[in-house]
Design an enzyme around this catalytic site. Structure first.
Site, short mmCIF file in Angstrom:
data_model
loop_
_atom_site.label_atom_id
_atom_site.label_comp_id
_atom_site.label_asym_id
_atom_site.label_seq_id
_atom_site.Cartn_x
_atom_site.Cartn_y
_atom_site.Cartn_z
N ASN A 14 -6.18 27.82 69.93
CA ASN A 14 -7.53 27.41 69.52
C ASN A 14 -7.65 27.71 68.03
O ASN A 14 -7.80 28.86 67.65
CB ASN A 14 -8.58 28.18 70.33
N TRP A 15 -7.57 26.65 67.24
CA TRP A 15 -7.58 26.86 65.78
C TRP A 15 -8.96 27.28 65.27
O TRP A 15 -9.09 27.68 64.11
CB TRP A 15 -7.17 25.56 65.07
N LYS A 16 -10.00 27.13 66.10
CA LYS A 16 -11.37 27.41 65.66
C LYS A 16 -11.64 26.63 64.36
O LYS A 16 -11.07 25.54 64.19
CB LYS A 16 -11.60 28.91 65.52
N HIS A 100 -16.68 27.91 75.28
CA HIS A 100 -16.13 29.07 74.56
C HIS A 100 -17.27 30.04 74.24
O HIS A 100 -18.40 29.62 73.94
CB HIS A 100 -15.44 28.61 73.27
N GLU A 102 -18.00 31.65 71.73
CA GLU A 102 -18.65 31.46 70.42
C GLU A 102 -19.71 30.37 70.50
O GLU A 102 -20.74 30.44 69.84
CB GLU A 102 -17.57 31.17 69.35
N GLU A 171 -11.88 35.06 78.79
CA GLU A 171 -11.87 35.63 77.44
C GLU A 171 -12.97 36.67 77.33
O GLU A 171 -14.13 36.31 77.08
CB GLU A 171 -12.10 34.52 76.40
N GLY A 177 -10.81 38.27 68.63
CA GLY A 177 -10.75 38.48 67.19
C GLY A 177 -10.91 39.93 66.78
O GLY A 177 -11.08 40.24 65.60
N SER A 213 -7.26 38.38 71.49
CA SER A 213 -6.26 39.18 70.76
C SER A 213 -4.87 39.13 71.40
O SER A 213 -4.17 40.13 71.46
CB SER A 213 -6.74 40.62 70.60
N GLY A 234 -6.28 32.53 69.69
CA GLY A 234 -7.03 32.22 68.48
C GLY A 234 -6.20 32.49 67.24
O GLY A 234 -5.32 31.71 66.87
N GLY A 235 -6.46 33.63 66.61
CA GLY A 235 -5.84 33.97 65.32
C GLY A 235 -4.34 33.74 65.26
O GLY A 235 -3.83 33.15 64.28
P1 13P Z 1 -8.23 35.71 69.15
O1 13P Z 1 -6.86 35.39 69.73
O2 13P Z 1 -8.29 35.50 67.67
O3 13P Z 1 -8.75 37.03 69.61
O4 13P Z 1 -9.22 34.58 69.74
C1 13P Z 1 -9.26 34.37 71.10
C2 13P Z 1 -10.05 33.14 71.36
O5 13P Z 1 -11.26 33.12 71.21
C3 13P Z 1 -9.34 31.93 71.78
O6 13P Z 1 -10.20 30.95 72.22
#
Ligand code: 13P
Length: 249
Positions: A14-16, A100, A102, A171, A177, A213, A234-235
């Site tokens: 997930n590149w966000k 998600h 967020e 999640e 994050g 994470s 994510g990251g």
């Molecule tokens: P991180 O891997 O950066 O913690 O993000 C997880 C995430 O929200 C994937 O959708």
């Protein structure tokens, strides 16, 4: 054959809201080059809307699939700023994330809206990746399973035929994050809970990913758990080598 063997592993990046055409071109090229060496695991990325065409052009024939991070619950019409599932299908997307944390937190997405988005994705032939998870205070007050059950309820109500065509991602919000991943045992406990709910309506083929994470050095221990079928990253998905190492795990 046990259920673990039947469910093929899936790792989604997930590149966000990261990247630009130049940085994406490098990342996509590195993913393309490295994908073949990863082995028997499905790999996908979910790009920001403007870059889905770029991902599609670059990943064609690579074995890596692509998708979006959100989708409208509406099929078409006067919905300024929204992107429909059929538009995503037009760019050969396989996936759309829905719900998600967020988006739930920053855009007020309700459990019902998340289920409507999942249905919209299915109607256009996409696989929705439905995200669920509790906040830190919900976890600390011992409400994890209540929250997950509430988030799952409108999806479960759709019935097994629809739910079997979805992917779920657990999640925990406190792990996203923050560098603070759930332990494999903590994650497994919630995954088993989610699986039990899905199996209670006869949805027994569903892949459940863990997100929060996930890094190359904790992926293997998470994937060793019987109900963890892969990861939503994510990251670490923004660095090709890290993402590929997670997929290789
Ligand atoms: P991180 O891997 O950066 O913690 O993000 C997880 C995430 O929200 C994937 O959708």
């Amino acid at each position: 054959m046990d259920t673990l063997q039947r469910r093929k592993r899936l790792v989604i990046g997930n590149w966000k809201m990261h990247g630009n055409q130049a940085s994406n071109a490098t990342l996509l090229e590195e993913l393309r080059a490295g994908a073949a060496s990863v082995g028997a695991c499905d790999i996908a990325i979910c790009a920001p809307f403007p870059y889905i065409g770029q991902a599609s052009a670059s990943l064609q024939g690579s074995g890596i699939t692509w998708g979006a991070q959100d989708v409208s619950p509406h099929a078409q019409g006067a919905y300024t700023g929204e992107v429909s599932a059929s538009m995503l299908a037009d760019f050969a997307c396989t996936w759309s994330l829905v719900g998600h944390s967020e988006r739930r937190a920053m855009h007020g997405e309700t459990d019902k809206l998340v289920a409507d988005k999942a249905v919209a994705a299915l109607s256009a032939g996409l696989t929705p990746v439905v995200c669920v998870g509790e906040t830190q205070s919900e976890q600390e007050s011992g409400h994890t399973s209540d929250v997950i059950a509430r988030q799952l309820a409108p999806l479960i109500a759709l019935g097994a035929q629809q739910v079997n065509r979805m992917v779920f991602a657990y999640e925990p919000v406190w792990a996203i994050g923050t560098g603070l991943s759930a332990t494999p045992e903590q994650a497994q406990e919630v995954h088993a809970f989610v699986r039990k709910r899905l199996e209670s309506i006869g949805a027994s083929q569903v892949r459940i990913l863990y997100g929060g994470s996930v890094k190359p050095d904790n992926a293997a221990n998470l994937f060793a758990m019987p109900d963890i079928d892969g990861a939503l990253v994510g990251g670490a998905s923004l660095k090709a080598q890290d993402f590929l190492r997670i997929a290789a795990a």
